[in-house]
Design an enzyme around this catalytic site. Sequence first.
Site, PDB file in Angstrom:
ATOM      1  N   GLU A  73       0.879  -1.161   0.000  1.00  0.00           N
ATOM      2  CA  GLU A  73       0.000   0.000   0.000  1.00  0.00           C
ATOM      3  C   GLU A  73       0.922   1.218   0.000  1.00  0.00           C
ATOM      4  O   GLU A  73       1.822   1.307   0.840  1.00  0.00           O
ATOM      5  CB  GLU A  73      -0.872   0.031   1.261  1.00  0.00           C
ATOM      6  CG  GLU A  73      -1.823   1.208   1.251  1.00  0.00           C
ATOM      7  CD  GLU A  73      -2.545   1.432   2.576  1.00  0.00           C
ATOM      8  OE1 GLU A  73      -2.151   0.826   3.587  1.00  0.00           O
ATOM      9  OE2 GLU A  73      -3.511   2.224   2.578  1.00  0.00           O
ATOM     10  N   LYS A 131       4.996   0.733  10.468  1.00  0.00           N
ATOM     11  CA  LYS A 131       4.881   2.003   9.755  1.00  0.00           C
ATOM     12  C   LYS A 131       4.553   3.131  10.722  1.00  0.00           C
ATOM     13  O   LYS A 131       5.020   4.249  10.566  1.00  0.00           O
ATOM     14  CB  LYS A 131       3.773   1.902   8.701  1.00  0.00           C
ATOM     15  CG  LYS A 131       4.244   1.243   7.424  1.00  0.00           C
ATOM     16  CD  LYS A 131       3.148   1.270   6.375  1.00  0.00           C
ATOM     17  CE  LYS A 131       3.561   0.448   5.160  1.00  0.00           C
ATOM     18  NZ  LYS A 131       2.451   0.276   4.224  1.00  0.00           N
ATOM     19  N   ARG A 153       6.551 -12.246   8.958  1.00  0.00           N
ATOM     20  CA  ARG A 153       7.207 -10.996   8.625  1.00  0.00           C
ATOM     21  C   ARG A 153       8.538 -10.918   9.361  1.00  0.00           C
ATOM     22  O   ARG A 153       8.760 -11.601  10.351  1.00  0.00           O
ATOM     23  CB  ARG A 153       6.308  -9.816   8.992  1.00  0.00           C
ATOM     24  CG  ARG A 153       6.011  -9.762  10.476  1.00  0.00           C
ATOM     25  CD  ARG A 153       5.407  -8.448  10.964  1.00  0.00           C
ATOM     26  NE  ARG A 153       5.254  -7.426   9.974  1.00  0.00           N
ATOM     27  CZ  ARG A 153       4.110  -6.783   9.727  1.00  0.00           C
ATOM     28  NH1 ARG A 153       3.032  -7.107  10.400  1.00  0.00           N
ATOM     29  NH2 ARG A 153       4.055  -5.837   8.842  1.00  0.00           N
TER      30      ARG A 153
END
Length: 749
Positions: free
Chosen positions: A31, A268, A258
């Site tokens: 994204e 983020k 991850r």
Amino acid sequence: MSESKDFLRSIVEEDLRSAKYTEIVTRFPPEPNGFPHIGHAKSIAINFGIARDYSGHCNLRMDDTNPTKEDTQYVEALKDAVKWLGFDWGEKVYFTSDYFPRLYDYAVELIKMGKAYVDSLSEEEIRQYRGTVTEPGRRSEYANRSVEENLDLFEKMKNGEFQDAEHVLRAKIDMGAANMKMRDPLLYRIRHVHHFRAGDKWSIYPMYDFAHCLSDYIEGVTHSICTLEFENNRDIYDWVIETLGLKPPRPYQHEFARLGINYTVMSKRKLLELVEGGYVSGWDDPRMPTIAGYKRRGYTPESILNFCDQIGIAKANSMVDVSQLEFCIRDDLNTKVPRVMCVMDPLKVTIENYKGSEEIDASYYPHDVPKEGSRKLPFAKEIYIEREDFMENPPKGYYRLTPDQPVRLKHAYIITCKEVIKDADGRISEIKAVYHPDSKSGSDTSGIKVKSAIQWVSAAEAKRVEVRLYDRLFLAEIPEGIEDLNPDSLKIIKNALVEPAVVNEKADERFQFEREGYFYADPIDYTDENPVFNKIVALKDSWAKKTKVPQNTEKPQVKKEYVEGEVAPMSEDEQVLFDRYTKELKLNSEVANTLARDKRLSHFYDEALSTLNSPTSIANIVANEVARELKEKEADTLKFSPKQIAELVKMIDEGTISNKIAKQVFEQMAQSGENPVQIVQEKGLVQISDPAIILPIIDEIITKNPENVAKFKAGNTKLLGFFVGQVLKGTGGKANPTVVNTLVAEKLN
RNA sequence: UGGGGUGUGGCCAAGCGGUAAGGCAUCGGUUUUUGGUACCGUGCAUCGGGGGUUCGAAUCCCUCCACCCCAUCCA
């Protein structure tokens, strides 16, 4: 690439082998709402790497379904990152927003099928109606709207006739689903905002769960690889594709863990906080774990990729040690970059017996790096050395210059300290030394032994540079927030001194400053007037390690204590069965427990028992082998019957086949439903117990493996299993293992 | 707590019934005009715990425990 395959590649290979797909298509679907970090690098390496390894391709797709967060600057950062890492996304970058019209059509289709509806509950109500993890939710009354009404409403939503949050489109699945994600997930929401690519055309935007699977399908993606937190979303992924009846080949989602690295943060949100709070200079601050940060710091793409390869791909949440990353960049740069000399904390040395000046030709590379190249090194009476490289009262094991210990100036002469000059505060301000004219590097006939060679620069010719020393951003191994920031993560040395060739010749943009570390000419701030070097990573320093005061890292050594949980009580019926099994049939309690607690197993067992009276053998095979099959299949879809199991057990009891063969036969029965007796006959699986047949095989194995025989005799008794296994393999599994065991043991002793 | 996942040396990670790979880190040693590199070696493993099946279990069965994810109109 490592020799063992990761689980994703195994899946891909299997899918190729079974001809599920003829070409592999993956995608990297970020994204565009932030700068990519090294976790993205892992994903990029996986997706593009798999495409490359299996001659497929990987799409770079911006998952831009939320116009309130996304921006074109991030698109560029993402493209930069992929490109820098060396991957090629082909013709074009894909955008989910390009599919908005098709996605809309798919939504209409779902509505027509009665599988989606416009809900008009408030945000708060939707939350309440969803229930909790333990309580089922309840369906909105709006779910009863007719197809026509839904169609009409949805079109009006699209046309912007409603306010934000007035309605949403939802999939009609199951408000009682144990998987919360399946409780009528939202498909579309109203957003009267500008989209950075689609402009103002749309007032409704699809949700991730609806858009992602369909985007994958539209692009012909075969393997949709994402991180673990999407495991619950996989059900929707499949539901959308299946409900829409999309023709194969269709994509399947697979999840991996991850990346986490200690002493840094990866979310983020936290990264954004660092940037916006001014704790770092920007997304590309060399201390940031962003790809832009590593790039600015001086890391190479190869080192990052190599790191991604080394850490592997699995499903366990993990935290990789930074030292692994640091190893990768050192390892890469070691064979690539020129060595030069830089003095960060200068101490003046005057070589009293040296007259005039000279230029020394010095190789850029050490003997073990097979690269050519050299520069001129000016030598003179006045030089600077690193303050740390002289000690008046050295500790034991100190190899550098001391009043009694000469040292070599790298590429030049050996010097001996004659006098230590101090200023008013008692701080050493200068060393007076003498050099040994016959000790010149390369033609040393002095016979003087030194323990080390240190870096130096000529006082008159050295160039001033700025050096930025970076250290880990956080002090805490697992940082919570800015309170864990390392106050010393950046030290700037304004007046470091380098030999002139570094800034004049510019042999490379990365250098090793000898004995210090690897440095990178800052791509932004470096100018000829003010050269700036970023420290990429320090060299390993076993001296520093030795002198470091041993911190009490003494682990508390807590003996792990395991709490034995309470076992759920049996129901009355189960208890009755359990008692019968243990008392009447004399089963051991563990097996009896397994059977009694599972209705399907106990039924199966009782039925098999009615054909053959061998309670223990049947129980063992039912509680172990049959149980496995029953985990995945329903009882009525099993290919084998209790009666057949009884037959199988009969052969074991009679000694016709061994347990090992029985397992093999069982597997075939489970697959094909063939009769066990028939399988044994057809394959000639009757077990061999005759020592006359087995012995020669044992002899053969023993002569073939002299090393292991020696090891065994030396006391490695575990190897008995190795030999037994080899013999069994040699007979196609047919040798009687008990007999083999005995014979092998005899032979070896 | 319902559901979905995951537990193999200090950190990653192979392994899929027959000798517990490999990398990083650690600690020794050799080479070295970088206390680097390279090379050799060391040590470190109750394979989350407990039972069971098997000649043999990290691997199959049962059970317990720990950790992660899910109740955004985020992705």
